[in-house]
Write an enzyme that holds these catalytic residues in place. Structure first.
Site, mmCIF file in Angstrom:
data_model
loop_
_atom_site.group_PDB
_atom_site.id
_atom_site.type_symbol
_atom_site.label_atom_id
_atom_site.label_comp_id
_atom_site.label_asym_id
_atom_site.label_seq_id
_atom_site.Cartn_x
_atom_site.Cartn_y
_atom_site.Cartn_z
ATOM 1 C CG HIS A 14 -5.747 -2.146 8.744
ATOM 2 N ND1 HIS A 14 -5.965 -0.916 9.249
ATOM 3 C CD2 HIS A 14 -4.365 -2.477 8.864
ATOM 4 C CE1 HIS A 14 -4.585 -0.512 9.732
ATOM 5 N NE2 HIS A 14 -3.942 -1.545 9.408
ATOM 6 C CG ASP B 15 -0.279 -0.426 2.324
ATOM 7 O OD1 ASP B 15 1.012 -0.427 2.609
ATOM 8 O OD2 ASP B 15 -0.998 -0.953 3.325
HETATM 9 C C1 GLP Z 1 -0.348 -0.202 8.604
HETATM 10 C C2 GLP Z 1 -0.263 -0.630 7.248
HETATM 11 C C3 GLP Z 1 -0.246 -2.256 7.444
HETATM 12 C C4 GLP Z 1 0.448 -2.701 8.766
HETATM 13 C C5 GLP Z 1 -0.530 -2.061 9.927
HETATM 14 C C6 GLP Z 1 0.140 -2.280 11.351
HETATM 15 O O1 GLP Z 1 -0.825 1.192 8.714
HETATM 16 N N1 GLP Z 1 -0.764 -0.330 6.065
HETATM 17 O O2 GLP Z 1 0.114 -2.888 6.557
HETATM 18 O O3 GLP Z 1 0.287 -4.244 8.631
HETATM 19 O O4 GLP Z 1 -0.679 -0.803 9.859
HETATM 20 O O5 GLP Z 1 1.330 -1.655 11.490
HETATM 21 P P1 GLP Z 1 2.123 -1.897 12.911
HETATM 22 O O6 GLP Z 1 3.188 -2.972 12.390
HETATM 23 O O7 GLP Z 1 3.075 -0.391 13.052
HETATM 24 O O8 GLP Z 1 1.240 -2.043 13.879
#
Ligand code: GLP
Length: 252
Positions: free
Chosen positions: A144, A76
């Protein structure tokens, strides 16, 4: 008939701490590159991946893996941020991985956050590259994957999406104080992710425990987009004990 594949149980690995879980994921990616030097990897951003990339770079510097043949597709990108904006996922990838390994920059792809109309081309490019061999995933606290927020259909492809206020709040930490988190992003869809031949999802920390339990033990439902992973025939879930705490059954 391939329906028997949809009930394959995921391979769940629970480690004592985040660093050990990250090491496992890095070793798995390195093994994939050694087995198939021209692998197509699906890559992820987020704080959980920083340690994975750090350990991958260590393996690379020690001569344990080369990325010379790599083709990659990131999940993304924020809508409307220039690629050189320090808070873009393109900048994140350069800083935490791409600038530090021997990969060919012309084969390292992210969705074009400034051209949502190019989303279909992104799908085509993945297909022309032979499809994703191994997709790396994190998980949002709301379940998500990529930026497929609750409500995302299983059939979704790469597209422009709205971010939830909660996601924008959580991700505000990645932006300079006083800067708005973009309200939209371009993300691979659930169907894009599920088309990968193998998926490895990393979740660390107590803030992910609810999402992991819902994803693996709740119903397959758009309310928790990660729950659609239950239908994937080759899924590895890597957690630390904190993220696995609400699973009724966990394996080491
Ligand atoms: C994001 C990304 C995801 C990611 C998620 C968790 O914003 N778009 O791909 O898996 O949030 O992020 P984190 O590892 O910082 O908790």
């Amino acid at each position: 008939m391939t329906t028997s594949q949809t009930n394959t149980a995921p391979d769940i690995r629970v480690f004592a701490d985040a660093a050990t879980a990250e090491r496992f994921v890095a070793e798995h990616i390195a093994a994939q590159m050694r087995t198939k030097p021209d692998s197509v990897l699906g890559l992820a951003t987020g704080n959980s991946m920083i340690g994975v990339y750090r350990q991958l770079i260590e393996l690379y510097r020690g001569g344990g893996v080369s990325f010379a043949g790599l083709t990659s597709f990131n999940l993304d990108e924020y809508f409307g941020l220039p690629a050189n904006d320090p808070s873009s996922f393109a900048s994140y990838m350069r800083k935490h991985l791409f600038d530090l390994i021997d990969a060919d920059p012309s084969r390292l792809h992210l969705p074009d956050g400034n051209s949502p109309a190019a989303a279909a081309e992104y799908e085509d490019l993945i297909a022309k590259s032979g499809g994703i061999d191994l997709q790396l995933l994190g998980i949002g606290r709301n379940g998500h994957i990529g930026f497929n927020e609750p409500g995302s259909p299983q059939s979704s492809l790469t597209r422009l999406v709205d971010l939830t206020p909660h996601t924008r709040e959580v991700n505000a930490a990645d932006f300079p104080p006083g800067t708005e988190v973009p309200p939209q992003a371009v993300t691979m869809g659930i169907a894009t992710i599920l088309a990968s031949r193998q998926i490895i999802l990393l979740a660390t920390g107590a803030a992910k425990a609810e999402a992991i339990a819902q994803a693996l033990e709740g119903p397959m439902d758009p309310a928790c987009p990660a729950s659609f992973l239950q239908g994937h025939p080759d899924l590895i879930i890597v957690c630390d004990t904190a993220a696995a705490a609400l699973l009724s059954v966990s394996e080491g």
